[in-house]
Design an enzyme around this catalytic site. Structure first.
Site, PDB file in Angstrom:
ATOM      1  N   LYS A  18       1.059  -1.057  -0.147  1.00  0.00           N
ATOM      2  CA  LYS A  18      -0.017  -0.031   0.074  1.00  0.00           C
ATOM      3  C   LYS A  18       0.836   1.264   0.013  1.00  0.00           C
ATOM      4  O   LYS A  18       1.624   1.400   0.853  1.00  0.00           O
ATOM      5  CB  LYS A  18      -0.682  -0.023   1.414  1.00  0.00           C
ATOM      6  CG  LYS A  18      -2.164   0.437   1.135  1.00  0.00           C
ATOM      7  CD  LYS A  18      -3.011   0.078   2.296  1.00  0.00           C
ATOM      8  CE  LYS A  18      -4.468   0.713   2.374  1.00  0.00           C
ATOM      9  NZ  LYS A  18      -5.170   0.571   3.637  1.00  0.00           N
TER      10      LYS A  18
HETATM   11  C1  E4P Z   1      -8.401   1.776   3.792  1.00  0.00           C
HETATM   12  O1  E4P Z   1      -7.795   0.936   3.335  1.00  0.00           O
HETATM   13  C2  E4P Z   1      -8.187   2.551   4.982  1.00  0.00           C
HETATM   14  O2  E4P Z   1      -7.670   1.473   5.882  1.00  0.00           O
HETATM   15  C3  E4P Z   1      -9.621   2.810   5.527  1.00  0.00           C
HETATM   16  O3  E4P Z   1     -10.674   2.238   4.995  1.00  0.00           O
HETATM   17  C4  E4P Z   1      -9.641   3.953   6.383  1.00  0.00           C
HETATM   18  O4  E4P Z   1     -10.683   4.007   6.932  1.00  0.00           O
HETATM   19  P1  E4P Z   1     -11.289   5.394   7.856  1.00  0.00           P
HETATM   20  O5  E4P Z   1     -11.550   6.639   7.202  1.00  0.00           O
HETATM   21  O6  E4P Z   1     -12.877   4.720   8.558  1.00  0.00           O
HETATM   22  O7  E4P Z   1     -10.301   5.461   9.039  1.00  0.00           O
END
Ligand code: E4P
Length: 273
Positions: free
Chosen positions: A97
């Site tokens: 990522k």
């Molecule tokens: C995506 O991969 C992120 O880990 C995640 O969906 C972020 O979510 P949040 O905005 O609820 O922290």
């Protein structure tokens, strides 16, 4: 639509895979911190390498995103390669990522570092999940750089729209996919009227130009957003454990099972013994 679990909590990941509905895992530094803090609070000593190895084994056969923590292109490339070399041999299911843009301010000079890291890793055959996507054009450039996945953050767009309008809200509050009118004006950010609209526009752009890149609808905080992500054609929704569980709930389902249970006749139960 595939369903990933958005968690670094091994117990949650195990449970979601045991339910037989999970097609992958996404993690990020905040989710890793949450999981590590929980284990530490329970008095456990954590071996990070062993812990991630266990996550990869539970998710065997499905992709798992591991995020870099460096912010320069060189740093992200080096960490991405290291993460991939260290962990992909476990179950051959790792993707890296990378933030689409690691700059923290407009004045920073590093706007392209995420794209450089994405294209470099992709060229070396390392699948990349390009994250922190808030516009379809970021998704387009990430796809052009060779990202296997792009992750538009739906919930955080909704947070931004509500915050700008001065609306009080809780993290899991529903935001209408078709936008919200306040003082006779439709709330929007740069032509995006909701988090789900962002997901829809990313899907439309990538499908129009036939990219292989899959759109992971991310930052989804309730079952209705998961449904809407499916309806706009997201290839994948990554969901917190609680949202996957809540997708099964309905008061009429509870009532129905209560009524059916009360009506069971002994002859039927006897037959099944
Ligand atoms: C995506 O991969 C992120 O880990 C995640 O969906 C972020 O979510 P949040 O905005 O609820 O922290």
């Amino acid at each position: 639509m595939k369903v990933f679990i958005d968690s670094a909590d091994l117990d949650e990941i195990r449970q979601a895979f045991a339910w037989g509905v999970c097609d992958g895992v996404t993690t990020n530094p905040s989710l890793v911190k949450k999981a590590v803090d929980r284990r530490k609070a329970a008095g456990e000593k954590l071996n990070m390498k062993e812990y991630i190895t266990q996550i990869l084994k539970v998710a065997e056969g499905t992709p798992v995103s591991l995020e870099v923590t460096e912010l320069s292109a060189e740093g992200m490339i080096a960490q991405g390669k290291k993460l991939f070399a260290m962990f992909n041999p476990v179950a051959e299911n790792v993707n890296i990522k990378i933030p689409v843009n690691p700059a923290m301010k407009n004045e920073d000079i590093s706007h392209f570092d995420g794209i450089i890291a994405t294209s470099t890793l992709a060229d070396e055959g390392i699948p990349v999940n390009c994250t922190l996507i808030f516009t379809p054009e970021q998704a387009l450039l990430a796809a052009k750089a060779g990202a296997a996945y792009v992750s538009p953050f739906a919930g955080r767009i909704d947070d931004l729209l509500r915050k700008r309008a001065g609306i009080q809200f809780g993290k899991s509050d529903y935001f209408p996919a078709d936008g919200l009118v306040q003082k006779d004006a439709l709330l929007e950010d740069n032509g995006i009227i909701s988090g789900i609209d962002l997901v829809r526009q990313c899907v439309d752009v990538l499908e129009m130009y036939e990219f292989d890149t899959e759109v992971i609808a991310a930052s989804l905080r309730n079952p209705r957003q998961a449904r809407e992500a499916a309806l706009v054609g997201a290839h994948i929704a990554t969901l917190p454990f609680s949202v996957i569980r809540d997708m099964l709930k309905h008061e009429k389902t509870f009532e129905g099972i209560d009524l059916f249970t009360k009506d069971i006749v002994p002859e039927y139960v006897e037959m099944l013994k």
